[in-house]
Enzyme design. Structure first.
Site, PDB file in Angstrom:
ATOM      1  N   ASP A   1      29.088 -98.501  13.918  1.00 61.85           N
ATOM      2  CA  ASP A   1      29.029 -99.914  14.309  1.00 61.85           C
ATOM      3  C   ASP A   1      30.224-100.218  15.205  1.00 61.85           C
ATOM      4  O   ASP A   1      31.361-100.297  14.743  1.00 61.85           O
ATOM      5  CB  ASP A   1      29.057-100.795  13.068  1.00 61.85           C
ATOM      6  CG  ASP A   1      28.795-102.268  13.378  1.00 61.85           C
ATOM      7  OD1 ASP A   1      28.996-102.677  14.537  1.00 61.85           O
ATOM      8  OD2 ASP A   1      28.401-103.005  12.462  1.00 61.85           O
TER       9      ASP A   1
ATOM     10  N   HIS B   1      25.038-101.306  14.713  1.00 66.35           N
ATOM     11  CA  HIS B   1      25.325-102.590  14.066  1.00 66.35           C
ATOM     12  C   HIS B   1      24.152-103.156  13.268  1.00 66.35           C
ATOM     13  O   HIS B   1      24.329-103.629  12.142  1.00 66.35           O
ATOM     14  CB  HIS B   1      25.769-103.606  15.121  1.00 66.35           C
ATOM     15  CG  HIS B   1      26.150-104.939  14.545  1.00 66.35           C
ATOM     16  ND1 HIS B   1      27.091-105.085  13.541  1.00 66.35           N
ATOM     17  CD2 HIS B   1      25.713-106.201  14.824  1.00 66.35           C
ATOM     18  CE1 HIS B   1      27.219-106.352  13.242  1.00 66.35           C
ATOM     19  NE2 HIS B   1      26.400-107.058  13.992  1.00 66.35           N
TER      20      HIS B   1
ATOM     21  N   SER C   1      26.068-109.585   9.688  1.00 63.93           N
ATOM     22  CA  SER C   1      27.075-109.821  10.718  1.00 63.93           C
ATOM     23  C   SER C   1      27.790-111.158  10.470  1.00 63.93           C
ATOM     24  O   SER C   1      28.393-111.345   9.422  1.00 63.93           O
ATOM     25  CB  SER C   1      26.419-109.745  12.103  1.00 63.93           C
ATOM     26  OG  SER C   1      27.385-109.664  13.118  1.00 63.93           O
TER      27      SER C   1
END
Length: 272
Positions: free
Chosen positions: A214, A244, A107
């Site tokens: 996601d 995610h 991320s």
């Protein structure tokens, strides 16, 4: 789970907290780079898999995150975070000289790892980007449109199809559950632009892995960022239905099998 130990160092702005999962005779060093608002303690399962695969594993809590010092989730310049990660790499190299180093970023940690590879990539054996914030992330301009970003907490159900993951995230006192800081958003926007303009990762073996579902960091925006930095050795893995946090997904073992297989290929390429 693999045993770990913790230590601190004086970083670019604050005292940073580091966790190490040791391996007396590692085949490689893995440096984990965590995402926004979380901390390295959420990567126990990943670290355990990597240790069993032959790695010595390191990861720090970024400034303002987890057990590190600093105003919560306040990052004024991501170049400072990259510098802190480099300090961890140098410490790992001192403990394990001549051992190849692999970086794994998730991320926001994918953004940090990508920028790291642009600055220090010649020292890496491989790069893994999990659901990385790259390219066009709509959250940034949307929130910067407000004088003060609104408090819109992450929906824990968007993290994984496993409800226990969201429940643990919501109950974790080291996770930030408040709003973005405007300074952090501005720094994110700057770094996204710098990464895209700096461009190719060259021959560095790179794995881009992403959940198809996601909703926090949608694939479409990230793909533009991947296209901007892709070098000559890019592997792509998109997992149908995954959300995610693919390292915490219901198919996390499949994901980590792919990661370790990719690392094996990258390491074998260095010795062939």
């Amino acid at each position: 789970m693999a045993t770990s130990r913790e230590y601190t160092f004086t970083g670019s702005r604050v005292t940073n907290h580091v966790r190490e999962w040791p391996n007396d005779r590692p085949r490689y060093v893995a440096i984990l780079v965590h995402g926004y608002g979380e901390h390295i303690g959420r990567y126990e399962y990943v670290a355990d898999r990597l240790v069993r695969h032959g790695a010595a594993v390191y990861g720090l809590d970024h400034m303002g995150h987890g057990k590190s010092e600093g105003d919560r989730v306040l990052i004024a310049d991501y170049e400072d975070v990259v510098t802190d990660v480099h300090t961890v790499e140098e410490q790992a190299r001192a403990a394990h000289p001549d051992v190849p180093v692999v970086m794994i970023g998730h991320s926001m940690g994918g953004l940090i790892a990508a920028r790291y590879a642009q600055r220090y990539g010649t020292g890496l054996a491989a790069l893994v980007l999990s659901g990385p914030v790259l390219g066009e992330w709509a959250v940034v301009p949307e929130l910067l449109a407000y004088p003060e970003p609104p408090d819109t907490p992450i929906d824990p159900s968007t993290l994984s199809r496993d409800p226990a993951v969201g429940e643990a995230y919501a109950a974790d006192p080291l996770v930030w559950h408040g709003p973005f800081k405007r300074t952090t958003l501005e720094a994110l926007a700057t770094t996204l632009d710098v990464i895209s303009k700096t461009g190719s990762l060259g021959p560095l073996p790179t794995l881009w892995a992403h959940g198809e579902d996601d909703q926090l960091v949608p694939i479409t925006g990230t793909r533009a960022g991947i296209d901007a930095i892709r070098g000559t050795d890019l592997t792509e893995r998109i997992y149908p239905g995954a959300r995610h946090e693919i390292f915490n997904e219901t198919n996390k073992d499949e994901v980590l099998d792919d990661v370790t297989a990719f690392i094996d290929r990258a390491l074998s390429g260095r010795t062939s």
